[in-house]
Design an enzyme around this catalytic site. Structure first.
Site, PDB file in Angstrom:
ATOM      1  N   ALA A 170       0.817  -1.205   0.000  1.00  0.00           N
ATOM      2  CA  ALA A 170       0.000   0.000   0.000  1.00  0.00           C
ATOM      3  C   ALA A 170       0.853   1.258   0.000  1.00  0.00           C
ATOM      4  O   ALA A 170       1.979   1.268   0.487  1.00  0.00           O
ATOM      5  CB  ALA A 170      -0.928   0.004   1.210  1.00  0.00           C
ATOM      6  N   GLY A 230       0.274  -5.496   0.629  1.00  0.00           N
ATOM      7  CA  GLY A 230      -0.672  -5.541  -0.477  1.00  0.00           C
ATOM      8  C   GLY A 230      -0.052  -6.080  -1.746  1.00  0.00           C
ATOM      9  O   GLY A 230      -0.754  -6.637  -2.602  1.00  0.00           O
ATOM     10  N   GLU A 234      -0.429  -9.704  -1.390  1.00  0.00           N
ATOM     11  CA  GLU A 234      -1.856 -10.006  -1.544  1.00  0.00           C
ATOM     12  C   GLU A 234      -2.269  -9.941  -3.010  1.00  0.00           C
ATOM     13  O   GLU A 234      -3.112 -10.728  -3.469  1.00  0.00           O
ATOM     14  CB  GLU A 234      -2.682  -9.035  -0.700  1.00  0.00           C
ATOM     15  CG  GLU A 234      -2.547  -9.298   0.804  1.00  0.00           C
ATOM     16  CD  GLU A 234      -3.334  -8.314   1.648  1.00  0.00           C
ATOM     17  OE1 GLU A 234      -4.140  -8.762   2.476  1.00  0.00           O
ATOM     18  OE2 GLU A 234      -3.128  -7.098   1.479  1.00  0.00           O
ATOM     19  N   GLU A 247       2.224  -6.023   7.850  1.00  0.00           N
ATOM     20  CA  GLU A 247       1.230  -5.113   8.425  1.00  0.00           C
ATOM     21  C   GLU A 247       1.263  -5.072   9.943  1.00  0.00           C
ATOM     22  O   GLU A 247       0.924  -4.052  10.552  1.00  0.00           O
ATOM     23  CB  GLU A 247      -0.173  -5.515   7.952  1.00  0.00           C
ATOM     24  CG  GLU A 247      -0.476  -5.189   6.509  1.00  0.00           C
ATOM     25  CD  GLU A 247       0.025  -6.228   5.521  1.00  0.00           C
ATOM     26  OE1 GLU A 247      -0.250  -6.094   4.322  1.00  0.00           O
ATOM     27  OE2 GLU A 247       0.712  -7.192   5.953  1.00  0.00           O
TER      28      GLU A 247
END
Length: 683
Positions: A60, A101, A104, A124
């Site tokens: 992110a 992310g 992911e 995270e």
């Protein structure tokens, strides 16, 4: 931010958002558009997502966190759902890093091919969060609950080669990544509609529950204080239920963590650590050459500094005045590297190269080869001044001169040289090859390019350099000294050492102040107190408990007793009758009727002392930014990172109540208390 190319019947979508392909709203949108274009083209049979050599994607865009862009369509979970439901196979080609992310994104693809050197992880937890876009659901389904939990709870990246047989990757290659990914996309295209998706992997509910509970039981005390760790376990616990339910639960947990104090504090630390390593505009300059350093002193600190420099690829000259001491230092370095090889943490060839860059000598003329000379000898002004007279005589013109001191005035040291503009302080923390914090101390005459060199050295050594003004104790020891004094006052007022230590470790401090004192040795502080005795104002409150412990030979762990006794080397849980008698006598001499203090009272008084001292440091210019003080306390003094630091803590308090509490602290301290300006500190 993306390019779209064809390799025969495979669409190659290249992420091009330097430096690390962070998943900003703009990049998410362009991936979605490129994906739609590939699906709409009948000539395309498969799709490959690829980044650059540095990063597939580092996750992110932290700068968008909490902003409207973070929630602008397509949000990351929506983009990943489009990838996963794509009728044509999508393969992630991973080089560099795939983090958060970014991983992911890869997990939502139908296949994954990685270079063996690639690093993947879900960090995270370090921001007080859990993966919020399917990471807790897809990763355990692919690699198993045990491996998935280990990766998510640790937050540490792992290499693709380590995970080659985990089920995460279709293939791990040493070269030709794009060709291998395109070949895998072609293979998957032949499967038709039966594309492999992480969501379709089935896990046994009983096995999931057992592994989650085992992991929950293994959390340590500091992890239990942080809600993200429990949230990870709660999210992974539902990996055996239908996938959409698991995603919904993960998202609920993620969104619940975002506004918590712990998550905000960790995001704050992430930001201010990067700010702390930058010099203010008026001091920015080009660093001087930095390839060869000399370290004077082959003790624990000197050899730790030498190891850090060798690990960074620098050449090191280790200088001592005593042959036996020099040999002990050389052996300490050698033993360190042998242990790293034995533990599998370094390759023998890397160690051999590092040791080849080390020269040990008794000859002061060898200093002429160094770009930077670091003194790491006994913490005594006269000793350090004698060293720098020699350094001044032998170091080459233009070399940067640095003193590793915890408390001493670096201008007094610079004064014995003919080049005070070339000297600065570099306060390393022990063990120097482990601790990340480096206080870079500006003297009255330190040139901007000398300071820039000190900051650059910190970055080269993979440390966190923080600029400090030249004042007693700089930032860290100055704040810690105020904190320690307040904790000693609490002993006289009614608390026992274990109550103070437990209250602070219960908040998340790595250790309490009295356990720390015993570990480092009470005689160090005792020696300093005796040296400063003549300068002490007799009207100021002075706690003599430590002095009396030392007078009885209780110098800490090394003598088997300090504040605590250490039978068989292990600390007793509570203080013994000798210590309690000394404390009670101190209270009586002060005329204090002892009153118990609650853990909250203990924590609040300790924090208030830190906050007031932080305000003084900022006003005096010892700290450039208020946030630098938080960085120093977190990185060097065991302040819980998820509490942000004393300044961040103060910012969460009601201002009027905080001002009143500082007034109360002034009454406790008495004569000599100097009140800091909270308005300036807190903005």
């Amino acid at each position: 931010m993306t390019t779209f190319q064809r390799q025969q019947d495979i669409a190659v979508i290249t992420l091009d958002h330097p430096p690390v392909n962070s998943l900003s709203h703009a990049l998410r949108s362009q991936i979605a558009h490129a994906l739609a274009a590939a699906v709409a083209d009948p000539a395309i049979r498969g799709i490959v997502l690829v980044g650059n050599d540095k990063a597939f994607s580092a996750g992110a865009d932290v700068s968008e966190m909490g902003s409207p862009k973070q929630l602008a369509e397509p949000i990351l979970p929506e983009l990943l759902a489009r990838l996963e439901s794509c009728p044509k196979p999508v393969v992630a080609a991973i080089a560099g890093v795939a983090l958060g992310g970014g991983l992911e994104l890869a997990l939502s693809c139908h296949g994954r091919v990685a270079l063996d050197s690639a690093k993947v992880g879900l960090p995270e937890i370090s921001l007080g969060l859990i993966p919020g876009s399917g990471g807790t659901q897809r990763l355990p389904r692919l690699v198993g609950v045990a491996t998935g939990l280990e990766m998510i709870l640790s937050g540490q990246p792992r290499s693709a080669s380590q995970l080659a047989d985990s089920g995460l990757f279709d293939q791990v290659v040493a070269a030709d990544l794009l060709a291998a990914a395109c070949a895998r996309a072609s293979e998957l295209a032949a499967l038709g509609a039966q594309l492999p998706r992480a969501r379709d992997y089935q896990l046994d509910a009983d096995a999931v529950a057992a592994q989650v509970e085992q992991a929950r039981a293994g959390l340590n005390a500091r992890q239990r204080l942080q809600p993200a760790y429990g949230a990870v376990l709660d999210a992974v616990a539902v990996t055996a239920v239908p996938f959409e339910q698991g995603l919904a639960r993960e998202r609920q947990l993620f969104l619940g963590l975002v506004p918590t104090t712990q998550a905000r504090a960790l995001r704050y630390q992430f930001k201010v650590e990067r700010e702390a390593s930058k010099l203010p505009a008026e001091l920015q300059a080009q660093p001087r050459a930095l390839q060869q350093i000399a370290v004077i002193g082959a003790g624990t600190m000197g050899t730790g500094i030498a190891i850090s420099a060798l690990d960074a690829g620098l050449g090191v000259t280790l200088l001592e005045q005593d042959g036996a001491a020099l040999e002990r230092g050389r052996q300490r370095i050698s033993d360190h590297y042998r242990a790293r090889v034995t533990a599998g943490k370094m390759k023998a060839a890397v160690v051999a190269a590092a040791e080849a860059r080390l020269q040990t000598t008794l000859d002061w003329t060898e200093l002429a080869r160094a770009d930077l000379v670091i003194e790491a000898v006994f913490e005594d002004l006269a000793v350090k001044q004698a060293v720098f007279r020699q350094v001044d005589a032998h170091a080459r013109a233009g070399a940067v001169l640095a003193t590793n001191t915890s408390y001493l005035d670096i201008d007094d040291i610079a004064a014995v040289t003919s080049r005070p503009q070339d000297l600065l302080g570099l306060h390393f923390f022990s063990p120097a090859n482990v601790m990340k914090l480096l206080e870079v101390v500006r003297g009255a005459h330190s040139a901007p390019d000398v300071l820039a060199t000190g900051m650059e050295l910190g970055r080269r050594l993979k440390k966190l350099p923080v600029l400090c003004g030249n004042a007693f104790g700089f930032i860290g020891n100055r704040v810690y000294n105020a904190y320690r004094k307040q904790c000693e006052f609490m002993l006289e007022d009614g608390a026992w050492p274990e109550e103070v230590d437990q209250a602070l470790t219960g908040m998340g401090f790595a250790m309490g102040p009295f356990a720390v004192a015993d570990l480092s040795g009470l005689d160090i502080a005792w020696r300093m107190r005796k040296a400063q005795a003549e300068m002490r104002d007799p009207r100021e409150r002075y706690v003599a408990i430590l002095d009396r412990l030392c007078e009885q030979g209780r110098l800490g762990r090394k003598t088997g007793a300090g504040y605590y006794a250490y039978p068989d080397g292990k600390p007793q849980r509570s203080t013994d009758s000798t210590v309690r008698a000394i404390i009670e006598q101190a209270s009586a001499e002060r005329g204090i009727t002892r009153q118990p203090l609650t853990p909250e009272q203990i924590r609040r008084r300790a924090l208030l002392a830190m906050v007031n001292e932080a305000a003084l440091l900022l006003a005096e210019g010892v700290a450039v930014r208020a946030s630098d003080i938080d960085v120093v306390l977190v990185q060097g003094y065991g302040f819980p990172r998820w509490e942000g630091g004393p300044v961040f803590w103060a910012q969460q308090q009601d201002r009027a109540e905080l001002e009143q509490a500082i007034d109360g602290l002034a009454a406790i301290v008495g004569h000599g208390f100097v009140r800091g300006d909270l308005a300036r500190l807190l903005g």
